[in-house]
Design a protein around this motif. Structure first.
Motif, PDB file in Angstrom:
ATOM      1  N   THR A 122       0.819  -1.206   0.000  1.00 20.87           N
ATOM      2  CA  THR A 122       0.000   0.000   0.000  1.00 20.87           C
ATOM      3  C   THR A 122       0.853   1.256   0.000  1.00 20.87           C
ATOM      4  OG1 THR A 122      -1.767  -1.154   1.192  1.00 20.87           O
ATOM      5  CG2 THR A 122      -1.835   1.249   1.220  1.00 20.87           C
ATOM      6  N   SER A 123       1.950   1.227   0.749  1.00 22.00           N
ATOM      7  CA  SER A 123       2.832   2.398   0.801  1.00 22.00           C
ATOM      8  C   SER A 123       3.398   2.726  -0.577  1.00 22.00           C
ATOM      9  CB  SER A 123       3.963   2.168   1.802  1.00 22.00           C
ATOM     10  OG  SER A 123       4.927   1.262   1.302  1.00 22.00           O
ATOM     11  N   ARG A 124       3.595   1.702  -1.394  1.00 18.05           N
ATOM     12  CA  ARG A 124       4.113   1.923  -2.742  1.00 18.05           C
ATOM     13  C   ARG A 124       3.014   2.428  -3.680  1.00 18.05           C
ATOM     14  NH1 ARG A 124       7.773   1.860  -0.020  1.00 18.05           N
ATOM     15  NH2 ARG A 124       9.686   0.628  -0.127  1.00 18.05           N
ATOM     16  N   VAL A 125       1.806   1.902  -3.513  1.00 18.15           N
ATOM     17  CA  VAL A 125       0.705   2.264  -4.413  1.00 18.15           C
ATOM     18  C   VAL A 125       0.213   3.685  -4.158  1.00 18.15           C
ATOM     19  CG1 VAL A 125      -1.681   1.723  -5.037  1.00 18.15           C
ATOM     20  CG2 VAL A 125      -0.024  -0.128  -4.729  1.00 18.15           C
ATOM     21  N   VAL A 126       0.048   4.060  -2.884  1.00 15.80           N
ATOM     22  CA  VAL A 126      -0.509   5.376  -2.556  1.00 15.80           C
ATOM     23  C   VAL A 126       0.557   6.441  -2.361  1.00 15.80           C
ATOM     24  CG1 VAL A 126      -2.540   4.330  -1.500  1.00 15.80           C
ATOM     25  CG2 VAL A 126      -0.583   4.925  -0.058  1.00 15.80           C
ATOM     26  N   ASP A 127       1.827   6.059  -2.490  1.00 17.38           N
ATOM     27  CA  ASP A 127       2.936   7.002  -2.370  1.00 17.38           C
ATOM     28  C   ASP A 127       2.972   7.701  -1.018  1.00 17.38           C
ATOM     29  OD1 ASP A 127       5.251   8.173  -3.320  1.00 17.38           O
ATOM     30  OD2 ASP A 127       4.199   9.923  -4.113  1.00 17.38           O
ATOM     31  N   HIS A 128       2.816   6.916   0.029  1.00 15.98           N
ATOM     32  CA  HIS A 128       2.992   7.406   1.399  1.00 15.98           C
ATOM     33  C   HIS A 128       3.985   6.485   2.098  1.00 15.98           C
ATOM     34  CE1 HIS A 128       0.005  10.641   1.939  1.00 15.98           C
ATOM     35  NE2 HIS A 128      -0.638  10.023   0.963  1.00 15.98           N
ATOM     36  N   SER A 129       4.715   7.043   3.051  1.00 17.56           N
ATOM     37  CA  SER A 129       5.770   6.273   3.698  1.00 17.56           C
ATOM     38  C   SER A 129       5.201   5.182   4.595  1.00 17.56           C
ATOM     39  CB  SER A 129       6.654   7.208   4.534  1.00 17.56           C
ATOM     40  OG  SER A 129       5.932   7.686   5.664  1.00 17.56           O
ATOM     41  N   LEU A 130       6.039   4.173   4.847  1.00 13.24           N
ATOM     42  CA  LEU A 130       5.662   3.115   5.774  1.00 13.24           C
ATOM     43  C   LEU A 130       5.405   3.682   7.166  1.00 13.24           C
ATOM     44  CD1 LEU A 130       8.054   0.213   4.743  1.00 13.24           C
ATOM     45  CD2 LEU A 130       5.557   0.116   4.799  1.00 13.24           C
ATOM     46  N   GLU A 131       6.151   4.713   7.529  1.00 10.55           N
ATOM     47  CA  GLU A 131       5.952   5.345   8.838  1.00 10.55           C
ATOM     48  C   GLU A 131       4.551   5.929   8.956  1.00 10.55           C
ATOM     49  OE1 GLU A 131       8.105   9.004   9.671  1.00 10.55           O
ATOM     50  OE2 GLU A 131       8.565   8.229  11.675  1.00 10.55           O
ATOM     51  N   GLU A 132       4.078   6.584   7.904  1.00 11.60           N
ATOM     52  CA  GLU A 132       2.729   7.165   7.921  1.00 11.60           C
ATOM     53  C   GLU A 132       1.656   6.090   8.027  1.00 11.60           C
ATOM     54  OE1 GLU A 132       2.624  11.213   5.382  1.00 11.60           O
ATOM     55  OE2 GLU A 132       3.294   9.458   4.252  1.00 11.60           O
ATOM     56  N   LEU A 133       1.889   4.959   7.376  1.00  4.48           N
ATOM     57  CA  LEU A 133       0.906   3.879   7.404  1.00  4.48           C
ATOM     58  C   LEU A 133       0.990   3.047   8.685  1.00  4.48           C
ATOM     59  CD1 LEU A 133       0.985   2.569   3.728  1.00  4.48           C
ATOM     60  CD2 LEU A 133      -0.495   4.287   4.749  1.00  4.48           C
ATOM     61  N   SER A 134       2.031   3.250   9.463  1.00  2.00           N
ATOM     62  CA  SER A 134       2.210   2.481  10.690  1.00  2.00           C
ATOM     63  C   SER A 134       1.815   3.258  11.938  1.00  2.00           C
ATOM     64  CB  SER A 134       3.671   2.028  10.823  1.00  2.00           C
ATOM     65  OG  SER A 134       4.080   1.294   9.693  1.00  2.00           O
ATOM     66  N   GLN A 135       1.835   4.576  11.860  1.00  2.00           N
ATOM     67  CA  GLN A 135       1.523   5.397  13.017  1.00  2.00           C
ATOM     68  C   GLN A 135       0.027   5.501  13.252  1.00  2.00           C
ATOM     69  OE1 GLN A 135       3.349   9.130  12.011  1.00  2.00           O
ATOM     70  NE2 GLN A 135       5.245   8.661  13.113  1.00  2.00           N
ATOM     71  N   ASP A 136      -0.322   5.941  14.446  1.00  2.00           N
ATOM     72  CA  ASP A 136      -1.706   6.285  14.742  1.00  2.00           C
ATOM     73  C   ASP A 136      -2.094   7.507  13.903  1.00  2.00           C
ATOM     74  OD1 ASP A 136      -3.770   7.957  16.460  1.00  2.00           O
ATOM     75  OD2 ASP A 136      -3.920   5.868  17.109  1.00  2.00           O
ATOM     76  N   PRO A 137      -3.302   7.532  13.328  1.00  2.00           N
ATOM     77  CA  PRO A 137      -3.710   8.673  12.488  1.00  2.00           C
ATOM     78  C   PRO A 137      -3.614  10.017  13.199  1.00  2.00           C
ATOM     79  CG  PRO A 137      -5.245   6.858  12.213  1.00  2.00           C
ATOM     80  CD  PRO A 137      -4.318   6.471  13.322  1.00  2.00           C
ATOM     81  N   THR A 138      -3.941  10.058  14.492  1.00  2.00           N
ATOM     82  CA  THR A 138      -3.876  11.338  15.198  1.00  2.00           C
ATOM     83  C   THR A 138      -2.448  11.858  15.279  1.00  2.00           C
ATOM     84  OG1 THR A 138      -3.758  10.191  17.344  1.00  2.00           O
ATOM     85  CG2 THR A 138      -5.940  10.857  16.574  1.00  2.00           C
ATOM     86  N   GLU A 139      -1.472  10.946  15.329  1.00  2.00           N
ATOM     87  CA  GLU A 139      -0.071  11.363  15.355  1.00  2.00           C
ATOM     88  C   GLU A 139       0.352  11.888  13.996  1.00  2.00           C
ATOM     89  OE1 GLU A 139       4.354   9.520  16.409  1.00  2.00           O
ATOM     90  OE2 GLU A 139       2.545   8.363  16.836  1.00  2.00           O
ATOM     91  N   THR A 140      -0.040  11.177  12.943  1.00  2.00           N
ATOM     92  CA  THR A 140       0.302  11.598  11.592  1.00  2.00           C
ATOM     93  C   THR A 140      -0.316  12.953  11.261  1.00  2.00           C
ATOM     94  OG1 THR A 140       0.422   9.289  10.877  1.00  2.00           O
ATOM     95  CG2 THR A 140       0.191  10.943   9.152  1.00  2.00           C
TER      96      THR A 140
END
Length: 198
Positions: A21-39
């Motif tokens: 997903t990180s490759r398809v949507v062009d967002h980092s693994l860190e963004e996809l792993s963190q809590d949304p409120t933190e991001t």
């Protein structure tokens, strides 16, 4: 051994899906792993009830998975198909699929509601004896509350009363999870479960 393969295979599948997903949507693994409120740099209490919704769905899903594995992993198991329904609802809730993704492939909210209703009715009919054996009243309560929430959301949209839409939804999810937890404990304590796990 089969149970371990299912559990750890599922865990690895989630990690792979996150990477892909990180490759398809062009967002980092860190963004996809963190809590949304933190991001999003939002207060931790944002989405409080929504988080409890996901916790309750997850408890129900866990009970279904445990019940399915503990009673022999049959493809005709009510726990398996209960888990499929629970996972679909969990994914929809967690990723807002009914608003963000399904419409893009031609599945609007009204059609989705019909599909959910059809799947629910099919489940009730196919596993009616299982549902009756473990207290159909609690399962019926869950369905009524979830339908009330969904109907309120569809019919009233922005003007939907909070208690009727979100309150009924949360209590409905809790009733759903409680039903499958109770059914799981009952089935795993039965002689049939003990013999199928040997």
């Amino acid at each position: 051994m089969r149970a371990k393969a299912i559990v750890f295979g599922g865990a690895l599948a989630v990690l792979f899906a996150t990477f892909l997903t990180s490759r398809v949507v062009d967002h980092s693994l860190e963004e996809l792993s963190q809590d949304p409120t933190e991001t999003l740099d939002a207060p931790a209490y944002i989405g409080l009830l929504s988080t409890f919704d996901l916790v309750a769905w997850s408890i129900g899903l866990g009970a279904c998975v445990l019940g399915w594995i503990g009673t022999g992993t049959s493809v005709r198991s009510p726990f398996l198909w209960g888990g499929v329904l629970t996972l679909a609802a969990l994914a929809d809730d967690g990723f807002r699929l009914h608003e963000s993704y399904y419409p893009s492939v031609g599945v609007g909210e009204k059609l989705l509601a019909v599909l959910y209703a059809a799947a629910g009715l099919a489940y009730v009919w196919r596993f009616r004896h299982f549902l009756l054996r473990h207290g159909a009243g609690l399962f019926a309560l869950a369905i009524v509350l979830l339908v009330l929430s969904l109907s309120t959301d569809q019919l009233l949209e922005e003007d939907a009363p909070w208690l009727t839409e979100e309150g009924a939804k949360f209590v409905g999810i809790v009733a759903w999870a409680f039903y499958f937890c109770r059914a799981c404990l009952a089935e795993l304590g039965s002689p049939r479960a003990a013999s199928s796990s040997r």
